[in-house]
Enzyme design. Sequence first.
Site, PDB file in Angstrom:
ATOM      1  N   SER A 124      37.235  46.548  33.551  1.00  0.00           N
ATOM      2  CA  SER A 124      35.973  46.162  33.991  1.00  0.00           C
ATOM      3  C   SER A 124      34.367  46.956  33.647  1.00  0.00           C
ATOM      4  CB  SER A 124      35.698  46.736  35.408  1.00  0.00           C
ATOM      5  OG  SER A 124      34.473  46.908  36.157  1.00  0.00           O
TER       6      SER A 124
ATOM      7  N   HIS B 186      39.761  43.656  42.966  1.00  0.00           N
ATOM      8  CA  HIS B 186      38.975  44.248  41.213  1.00  0.00           C
ATOM      9  C   HIS B 186      40.021  45.653  40.828  1.00  0.00           C
ATOM     10  CE1 HIS B 186      35.987  45.286  38.492  1.00  0.00           C
ATOM     11  NE2 HIS B 186      35.903  46.289  38.998  1.00  0.00           N
TER      12      HIS B 186
END
Length: 249
Positions: free
Chosen positions: A91, A228
């Site tokens: 990320s 995620h």
Amino acid sequence: MVDKFLNCRYAKPNAKYALICFPWAGGGSNFYAQWGRQCPDSVEVCGITLPGRESRFRDPCTTDADQILQDTCSAIYKKYCNTDIIFWGHSMGALYSFETALLLKKLHHKEPVRMFCSGISAPHAPERKHVGQTVNDMSEEEFVEYLKKLGGTPEQVLSDPEMMTLFLPPLKADYVMMEGFKSPIGVDPPLSCPLHLFDGQDDAKHNLKAWEDVTSGKTTVQLLPGGHFYPKEPSNQSFLISYITERLN
């Protein structure tokens, strides 16, 4: 500064490689530092510890991308100037690792021998173009709403006032810092190392193909089960550690 930035829980003095792990937004270094236990003696693992969290909890959070990048490069080069380095980032950590790689190459002519980037579109991808209000100008309430729309932040954090009081300052600081990551991608790729890309199968779709523009080296793509934060799953952690170390032989 090396001790502040680099969290190395399992020192390996004779290691050929240093695996530098960059945190996701609001994250710390302890999650990655424990990877060193599973890595062979040829790989020393360091997690990057940003101000305002873990051992640097008393340090004020910073949004100054340029200063953070300068300090990160300085810490890495001071400790690993004679060691082959590998970067992993998930990320925000993927963007942070890329910016660090560019600056490290510019300042010290040293480039990671491999990079592993995960969970985010390439820095220059159209999907990352910011439209509207910047995070720096948002109130806390507006920022929380922004996080909800963006996805990727655990609901148990967003819905818990006590956790938000703890996590909001470093989280917002990191998002503002990300807005300061603005290295342009020209016609020629700025890096030459192999680049391995990862994503969660159930995460929002990211533009991974655009990452091919950042290096002249070979790129590969691997999807793993989960959303995620798929790297938190123990089975995925074991896979990632094995995948990374196997490609260093």
